[in-house]
Scaffold this motif. Structure first.
Motif, short mmCIF file in Angstrom:
data_model
loop_
_atom_site.label_atom_id
_atom_site.label_comp_id
_atom_site.label_asym_id
_atom_site.label_seq_id
_atom_site.Cartn_x
_atom_site.Cartn_y
_atom_site.Cartn_z
N VAL A 220 29.03 48.77 -0.83
CA VAL A 220 29.45 48.93 -2.22
C VAL A 220 29.89 50.37 -2.46
CG1 VAL A 220 28.72 48.73 -4.62
CG2 VAL A 220 27.86 47.11 -2.92
N MET A 221 29.08 51.33 -2.03
CA MET A 221 29.41 52.73 -2.26
C MET A 221 30.51 53.23 -1.32
SD MET A 221 28.13 54.20 -4.84
CE MET A 221 28.69 55.82 -4.30
N GLN A 222 30.58 52.70 -0.13
CA GLN A 222 31.65 53.11 0.78
C GLN A 222 33.01 52.74 0.22
OE1 GLN A 222 29.23 51.68 4.50
NE2 GLN A 222 31.02 52.74 5.28
N VAL A 223 33.12 51.54 -0.35
CA VAL A 223 34.38 51.12 -0.95
C VAL A 223 34.71 51.98 -2.16
CG1 VAL A 223 35.53 49.25 -2.19
CG2 VAL A 223 34.22 48.75 -0.12
N ALA A 224 33.70 52.26 -3.00
CA ALA A 224 33.94 53.05 -4.20
C ALA A 224 34.31 54.49 -3.87
CB ALA A 224 32.70 53.01 -5.09
N ALA A 225 33.59 55.10 -2.92
CA ALA A 225 33.79 56.51 -2.62
C ALA A 225 35.04 56.77 -1.79
CB ALA A 225 32.57 57.08 -1.90
N SER A 226 35.43 55.80 -0.95
CA SER A 226 36.57 56.03 -0.06
C SER A 226 37.88 56.21 -0.83
CB SER A 226 36.71 54.86 0.92
OG SER A 226 36.98 53.65 0.23
#
Length: 344
Positions: A220-226
């Motif tokens: 979830v955070m990898q998609v948001a932060a990338s």
């Protein structure tokens, strides 16, 4: 005239078929255009094979727990960011561009009933070859996969209004953050989403960088932060750090491990790092369930064996905490209780 079948003739025939097949592939005549679709029998055979494979491998490649129905916001947010474009969602049709793929992504509201929970977990975790279905991008986060399975089970009866409520985010430069964390940074009351309001600004910035680079696992955070630039990461970290929320106070928790650690197990006290002036995150006021879940995730990271050279020193520290102490420790850290408790 009778032709005798010998091993040499069989081998020569097999070699001939192989060369014929390689020649056909080399010629470029094999139609790979997605616009041509599959023959009906080909489509049936591939789908039948996939279902059989999911059934077989899910029987021994899945953990004991494969479904979590308690937290929907993060799973719905990830579905909105990563899955909706292909599969559609309640009140949201799939992209016609993605539906032109061969095979097109199915309407999950009508197909999830074809699989049990273990099969769904396996498909979400591992993806499906020769389709557009990817594997889960964070391989060591089965908790996220369990929440997605719970969300998928809700899809058949989910109304458009409920889906919008789960995924809604106020417009603005931080909409990618507030959809899950809320405008107040308190996680919309979800136990799996950390409270980041009032958290250390440098810690938040480092976390965003680590998620974007893949150093820290979390789909979830990898998609948001990338998708965030360095300037956007800095702005988000500053914004949430300045919100009223978590404030570093004296971590004098009424739990032996938080106050004293376990010297016999080389386990340091929590307060030695999670205290005012330290770079470690603030724990007082955090969701107890979130703290307990993170400790258990770290305990599962068996790749880290040396606390001096770890990918994350918490992986080694967490494995030294007795399993029976995790929930009570998380509760105590969340409350920031004062006082002392005997070692157990």
């Amino acid at each position: 005239m009778t032709i005798r079948l010998t091993w040499k003739r069989l081998a020569a025939g097999a070699l001939g078929l192989l060369l014929l097949g390689m020649g056909f592939a080399w010629s470029g005549l094999f139609p790979i255009a997605a616009s041509s679709g599959h023959w009906a029998i080909t489509d049936w055979f591939l789908h039948w094979t996939m279902q059989n494979s999911a059934r077989t491998y899910s029987s021994f490649q899945t953990p004991e727990e494969v479904r979590d129905d308690r937290a929907m916001v993060s799973a719905a947010g990830h579905f909105h960011q990563s899955c909706e474009v292909c599969h559609g969602a309640p009140g949201v049709p799939p992209s016609p561009v993605m539906q032109a793929a061969t095979p097109p992504a199915p309407n999950l509201a009508t197909t999830v009933g074809h699989y049990d929970d273990r099969e769904l977990f396996w498909i979400v975790r591992h993806g499906v070859k020769y389709t557009g279905m990817p594997a889960w991008p964070a391989g060591d986060r089965p908790d996220e996969v369990r929440r997605m399975v719970g969300f998928l089970r809700r899809l058949p009866g989910m109304k458009a209004e409920e889906y919008r409520a789960l995924t809604a985010a106020p417009p603005g430069p931080l909409s990618g953050c507030t959809g899950c964390h809320g405008t107040d940074g308190r996680g919309r009351g979800q136990a799996d989403i950390p409270v980041i309001a009032g958290q250390n600004e440098q810690f938040l910035l480092s976390a965003l960088r680590d998620f974007a680079s893949g150093k820290r696992q979390g789909a979830v955070m990898q998609v948001a932060a990338s998708g965030m630039s360095e300037a956007e990461m800095r702005a988000a970290a500053r914004h949430f750090a300045e919100l009223p929320g978590l404030r570093a106070g004296t971590l004098a928790s009424g739990h032996a491990i938080a106050e004293h650690g376990l010297p016999g197990k080389q386990l340091p006290a929590c307060r030695s790092c999670h205290a005012p002036g330290k770079n470690a995150p603030v724990l007082t006021g955090q969701h107890p369930a979130f703290l307990a879940a993170r400790l258990r995730q770290w305990r599962g990271d068996d790749a880290v064996t040396d606390v001096r050279k770890p990918r994350d020193p918490m992986a080694v520290i967490a494995r030294r905490i007795p399993e029976t102490e995790i929930d009570s420790l998380a509760e105590a850290l969340s409350r920031g209780d004062t006082g002392s408790a005997p070692h157990r």
